[in-house]
Write a protein that holds these residues in place. Sequence first.
Motif, mmCIF file in Angstrom:
data_model
loop_
_atom_site.group_PDB
_atom_site.id
_atom_site.type_symbol
_atom_site.label_atom_id
_atom_site.label_comp_id
_atom_site.label_asym_id
_atom_site.label_seq_id
_atom_site.Cartn_x
_atom_site.Cartn_y
_atom_site.Cartn_z
ATOM 1 N N GLN A 119 0.832 -1.206 0.000
ATOM 2 C CA GLN A 119 0.000 0.000 0.000
ATOM 3 C C GLN A 119 0.862 1.249 0.000
ATOM 4 O OE1 GLN A 119 -2.720 -0.314 3.252
ATOM 5 N NE2 GLN A 119 -4.151 1.107 2.318
ATOM 6 N N THR A 120 1.948 1.222 0.797
ATOM 7 C CA THR A 120 2.831 2.394 0.853
ATOM 8 C C THR A 120 3.549 2.572 -0.474
ATOM 9 O OG1 THR A 120 3.599 1.041 2.697
ATOM 10 C CG2 THR A 120 3.929 3.416 2.871
ATOM 11 N N GLN A 121 4.004 1.463 -1.039
ATOM 12 C CA GLN A 121 4.787 1.564 -2.257
ATOM 13 C C GLN A 121 3.968 2.136 -3.414
ATOM 14 O OE1 GLN A 121 6.428 -2.061 -3.828
ATOM 15 N NE2 GLN A 121 7.493 -0.876 -5.399
ATOM 16 N N PHE A 122 2.721 1.700 -3.505
ATOM 17 C CA PHE A 122 1.913 2.117 -4.642
ATOM 18 C C PHE A 122 0.893 3.193 -4.260
ATOM 19 C CE2 PHE A 122 3.451 -2.036 -5.994
ATOM 20 C CZ PHE A 122 3.849 -1.771 -7.284
ATOM 21 N N SER A 123 1.064 3.810 -3.108
ATOM 22 C CA SER A 123 0.115 4.820 -2.654
ATOM 23 C C SER A 123 0.012 5.951 -3.697
ATOM 24 C CB SER A 123 0.602 5.376 -1.315
ATOM 25 O OG SER A 123 -0.178 6.471 -0.946
ATOM 26 N N PRO A 124 -1.161 6.471 -3.975
ATOM 27 C CA PRO A 124 -2.454 6.094 -3.385
ATOM 28 C C PRO A 124 -3.245 5.127 -4.276
ATOM 29 C CG PRO A 124 -2.674 8.153 -4.571
ATOM 30 C CD PRO A 124 -1.299 7.603 -4.894
ATOM 31 N N ALA A 125 -2.559 4.369 -5.135
ATOM 32 C CA ALA A 125 -3.286 3.548 -6.112
ATOM 33 C C ALA A 125 -3.835 2.269 -5.493
ATOM 34 C CB ALA A 125 -2.371 3.205 -7.283
ATOM 35 N N VAL A 126 -3.360 1.895 -4.303
ATOM 36 C CA VAL A 126 -3.815 0.650 -3.683
ATOM 37 C C VAL A 126 -4.537 0.951 -2.379
ATOM 38 C CG1 VAL A 126 -3.060 -1.527 -2.655
ATOM 39 C CG2 VAL A 126 -1.932 -0.678 -4.704
ATOM 40 N N ALA A 127 -5.731 0.406 -2.218
ATOM 41 C CA ALA A 127 -6.469 0.561 -0.964
ATOM 42 C C ALA A 127 -6.823 -0.813 -0.432
ATOM 43 C CB ALA A 127 -7.736 1.374 -1.202
ATOM 44 N N MET A 128 -6.887 -0.919 0.901
ATOM 45 C CA MET A 128 -7.287 -2.186 1.494
ATOM 46 C C MET A 128 -8.761 -2.124 1.838
ATOM 47 S SD MET A 128 -4.812 -4.358 3.962
ATOM 48 C CE MET A 128 -4.130 -2.996 4.755
ATOM 49 N N ILE A 129 -9.539 -3.102 1.369
ATOM 50 C CA ILE A 129 -10.961 -3.080 1.679
ATOM 51 C C ILE A 129 -11.380 -4.422 2.270
ATOM 52 C CG2 ILE A 129 -11.651 -1.334 -0.019
ATOM 53 C CD1 ILE A 129 -12.481 -3.666 -1.858
ATOM 54 N N GLY A 130 -12.470 -4.418 3.014
ATOM 55 C CA GLY A 130 -13.010 -5.647 3.578
ATOM 56 C C GLY A 130 -12.231 -6.135 4.781
ATOM 57 N N GLU A 131 -12.822 -7.091 5.507
ATOM 58 C CA GLU A 131 -12.181 -7.618 6.713
ATOM 59 C C GLU A 131 -12.159 -9.134 6.679
ATOM 60 O OE1 GLU A 131 -14.391 -5.972 9.902
ATOM 61 O OE2 GLU A 131 -13.318 -4.054 9.853
ATOM 62 N N ASN A 132 -11.255 -9.704 7.459
ATOM 63 C CA ASN A 132 -11.098 -11.155 7.604
ATOM 64 C C ASN A 132 -11.032 -11.849 6.250
ATOM 65 O OD1 ASN A 132 -11.170 -10.758 10.350
ATOM 66 N ND2 ASN A 132 -13.398 -10.916 10.395
ATOM 67 N N ASN A 133 -11.942 -12.828 6.026
ATOM 68 C CA ASN A 133 -11.829 -13.565 4.766
ATOM 69 C C ASN A 133 -12.396 -12.799 3.576
ATOM 70 O OD1 ASN A 133 -14.577 -13.937 5.114
ATOM 71 N ND2 ASN A 133 -14.342 -15.999 5.974
ATOM 72 N N GLN A 134 -12.804 -11.551 3.812
ATOM 73 C CA GLN A 134 -13.267 -10.739 2.688
ATOM 74 C C GLN A 134 -12.264 -9.652 2.332
ATOM 75 O OE1 GLN A 134 -17.334 -9.482 2.836
ATOM 76 N NE2 GLN A 134 -17.990 -11.311 3.909
ATOM 77 N N GLN A 135 -11.079 -9.721 2.968
ATOM 78 C CA GLN A 135 -10.062 -8.705 2.727
ATOM 79 C C GLN A 135 -9.591 -8.738 1.267
ATOM 80 O OE1 GLN A 135 -6.206 -9.050 4.762
ATOM 81 N NE2 GLN A 135 -6.824 -7.204 5.837
ATOM 82 N N ALA A 136 -9.432 -7.563 0.697
ATOM 83 C CA ALA A 136 -8.973 -7.492 -0.693
ATOM 84 C C ALA A 136 -8.209 -6.204 -0.934
ATOM 85 C CB ALA A 136 -10.168 -7.579 -1.632
ATOM 86 N N LEU A 137 -7.423 -6.213 -1.998
ATOM 87 C CA LEU A 137 -6.705 -5.012 -2.415
ATOM 88 C C LEU A 137 -7.475 -4.388 -3.560
ATOM 89 C CD1 LEU A 137 -3.048 -6.321 -2.654
ATOM 90 C CD2 LEU A 137 -3.863 -4.594 -1.063
ATOM 91 N N LEU A 138 -7.832 -3.129 -3.403
ATOM 92 C CA LEU A 138 -8.494 -2.438 -4.505
ATOM 93 C C LEU A 138 -7.455 -1.572 -5.199
ATOM 94 C CD1 LEU A 138 -11.147 -1.878 -5.973
ATOM 95 C CD2 LEU A 138 -11.539 0.000 -4.404
#
Lengths: 156, 365
Positions: free
Chosen positions: A15-34
């Motif tokens: 997330q830091t490397q590609f900021s702000p193009a990558v966001a973290m969404i969802g929790e637990n088993n629904q976690q994903a990179l947007l």
Amino acid sequence: MSKQIISSELLLELQTQFSPAVAMIGENNQQALLVDLERLLDVLTRLKNSPEYQFNLLSNLTAVDYLEYFEVVYHLYSLPLKQSVTVKTRCTNDQAHVPSVTALWPSADFQEREVYDLLGIGFTGHPNLRRILMPDDFPEHPLRKAYQFTPNGEKG
Amino acid sequence: MPKTETYTLNMGPQHPSTHGVLQVVLELDGERVVQAIPQMGYLHRGIEKLAESRTYAQFLPYTDRLDYVSSMGNNLGYCQTIEKLMDIAVPERAEYLRIIMTELNRIASHLIFMSSVAIDLGATTGMMFGFRDRERILDLFDMACGARLTYSYIRIGGVKEDVPGEFIDATRQFLADFPAMLTEHHTLLTGNEILYHRLKNSGVISGQRALEIGLTGPTLRASGIDYDIRKVEPYGFYDRFSFTVPLGTTGDNWDRYMVRMEEMQQSAAIVAQALDQLPEGPVMAKIPKVLKPPAGDVYHRIENPRGELGYYVVSDGSTKPYRIHVRRPSFINLQALNEICQGTLIADVVAVLATLDPLMGEVDC
């Protein structure tokens, strides 16, 4: 059940490397990179090739019609590190184009063709983007929410 | 000197070796394959679209009709996905019954595979024996749920009902008889010199390449890659059983055949352990009549006889799924056909198709 999800440090680093193009969404088993469409290939290339990720298996690729936009979903798995991650990207209805990942994972070939066939999302750079399940002259994309089964409105 | 040109030959769509309806467009240089392009879609029923107008429970019978020779696994993958989405805990006894059923189904499915290899290469008896032994398993399923092909036995939250008392005895009897059946197959088929020479060193794919193309299941493991979801991401109670994952070395037709033959033995061992450990208790969790999972999406995968079977389910909080995508192993494995067949003889295409073991009901979804 799936337990070995990618560690949060690695996600944060990405997330830091590609900021702000990558966001973290969802929790637990629904976690994903947007991921933003413009940086999608950069992020996926890093996920596949760098030694701390090594996502060498693209196990699933599909897309969802959310009416205002399409979401293309990638499920990656790393055999050497036994970790999995979900990557998502979005494109608008009038510009339904996503870069193809067939160069990274040839396994995307049929899957991208299927998404193109059923949802009408184009994949830029795909070597052979043709319909795969429907007849070649079929005029519509049946998995779009706007598509109705029959003209009489019979929805089964 | 006449100039040689390649020509096109259509194999199928009704070729018996395609386990359904598949057309392979072959470009041939004499008897050598230049390209083997699979054309599918003949069985496409739009199951993913149909799902969007059914409730979560109503979609279950559709999963039976995907990989219809291992429907138990399709039921299991779907139910576990919904359970993951809704956080449903399944009673212990149901978990064991699920493993018994799916592993029996793996044996039945691999028997069909063995039978298809035999009949595709011209050995009718080999096919008959495989189907004969599979009947024993179908009888067991008949006992448990009254169906022989489309079971809908595994339900969201558990299984349909407990197995009748005679099921346990009949399964133990089957396990006792199974080694002799396997020996018979090995004597008849594996030991057959013609079969050996038809399969050995033909249709080779390296492990590295198999992974890139996305092959999973026995087809991938035949190339020496140790990827079995029952081991790397154990679902259900798979971590409670001891079994080994058979691996091939060269990734040729023969390895793909042998890996499946050995897997049957491992599955029988898992069923035996599950029967020994089988606890008493309920087989169904208390769940509402109409399911309304919270909004969200989840991907879940299991190891089916043809590889990684995954379900991606998106819920919008209503009683009907917003979107269901099925990651069908046969569909993705079929991508390897062209590459594996290039440079082989036309007769080998049949062998490659048989050992890739695609099932068209699943390919077309």
